[in-house]
Write an enzyme that holds these catalytic residues in place. Structure first.
Site, mmCIF file in Angstrom:
data_model
loop_
_atom_site.group_PDB
_atom_site.id
_atom_site.type_symbol
_atom_site.label_atom_id
_atom_site.label_comp_id
_atom_site.label_asym_id
_atom_site.label_seq_id
_atom_site.Cartn_x
_atom_site.Cartn_y
_atom_site.Cartn_z
ATOM 1 N N LYS A 217 0.832 -1.206 0.000
ATOM 2 C CA LYS A 217 0.000 0.000 0.000
ATOM 3 C C LYS A 217 0.869 1.259 0.000
ATOM 4 O O LYS A 217 0.641 2.188 -0.780
ATOM 5 C CB LYS A 217 -0.921 0.016 1.216
ATOM 6 C CG LYS A 217 -1.902 1.192 1.217
ATOM 7 C CD LYS A 217 -2.578 1.369 2.562
ATOM 8 C CE LYS A 217 -1.666 2.064 3.534
ATOM 9 N NZ LYS A 217 -2.349 2.457 4.786
ATOM 10 N N ASP B 285 -6.526 1.151 1.204
ATOM 11 C CA ASP B 285 -6.565 1.268 2.662
ATOM 12 C C ASP B 285 -7.933 0.805 3.153
ATOM 13 O O ASP B 285 -8.735 0.278 2.375
ATOM 14 C CB ASP B 285 -6.264 2.708 3.098
ATOM 15 C CG ASP B 285 -7.408 3.673 2.786
ATOM 16 O OD1 ASP B 285 -8.352 3.289 2.048
ATOM 17 O OD2 ASP B 285 -7.359 4.823 3.270
#
Length: 251
Positions: free
Chosen positions: A160, A178
């Site tokens: 991420k 997220d």
């Protein structure tokens, strides 16, 4: 004459009421809704979602503050299990004196801790920032690499974080998943998935190319401010009519 007889009144026939038209329509709508959820969004619906996001906010920006690729990398690494607001408050004074790997190493772990102690897990994060700064110097000449695999070799940097840096710092159309984006992708039916990677790969398949660069910003911001976890603001949602979420809040 035989006595007159009184005829017994016949019992009225019981008439079974058929379901009303409204009830039948409601049942049909329920079946249709289930079918729509199962079948997923059509390409036209996906296009409409991102067209609307673009109309409202053509150039969405990440909310973490940074001055270069290195400070962006540090900010994203610090943001795990913390709010962007809290990270920005800590990094504003930090980045004034440590905006390169060399300056961060000169500050040292203890010096860094003094700036970020208001952020959750700050001790472990301080160790990672110092370690990734050292690796950047040793392996990449102090520069942040524009490569996901290389970024993921840095301490404290996962997929991420790497995707955020690639997207914002280098303009590569990656999708960083997220908790907000994960929730929106599943609720809306855009890219249902049980893991962040499954959602990321699903979005890569359906998001039109012209919207790919900003897709994760739109979805994250939508999840943060409209499609909230506990009480989604469906009455303010610009994609309410397309969204597959079954438990929309009242308008």
């Amino acid at each position: 004459m035989p006595p007159a007889t009184t005829a017994k009144p016949s019992k009225p026939k019981t008439v079974r009421k058929r379901p009303g038209k409204a009830l039948a329509n409601a049942a049909a709508a329920k079946v249709a809704a289930k079918r729509r959820k199962r079948d997923g969004l059509t390409p036209q619906e996906v296009e409409a979602i991102f067209f609307r996001f673009h109309q409202v906010d053509p150039e969405p920006k990440g909310e973490l503050e940074s001055v270069n690729a290195y400070t962006l990398l540090v900010a994203v690494a610090l943001s795990a299990q913390a709010t962007d607001v809290g990270v920005n408050k800590a990094t504003r004074p930090l980045f004034k004196i440590a905006d390169t790997p060399a300056k961060m190493l000169a500050l040292g772990e203890e010096g860094l801790t003094g700036y970020i102690k208001t952020i959750g897990l700050y001790r472990n994060k301080a160790k990672n920032v110092i370690a990734l700064s050292q690796r950047l110097i040793d392996a990449y000449g102090g520069e942040v690499p524009a490569d996901r695999e290389a970024l993921e070799t840095l301490p404290g940097v996962g997929r991420k974080t790497a995707n955020v840096v690639l997207n914002i710092a280098f303009g590569i159309p990656t999708i960083a998943v997220d908790t907000h984006l994960f929730r929106v992708a599943n609720r809306t039916g855009l890219a249902p998935g049980k893991t962040p990677l499954a959602v990321e790969l699903g979005l890569e398949k359906v998001v039109p190319d012209q919207y790919r660069l900003h897709a994760h910003h739109w979805l994250i911001l939508h999840g943060r401010y409209i499609c909230k976890a506990a009480k989604p603001l469906c009455q303010r949602c610009i994609i309410r009519d397309i969204c597959r979420f079954e438990h929309k809040t009242a308008a």
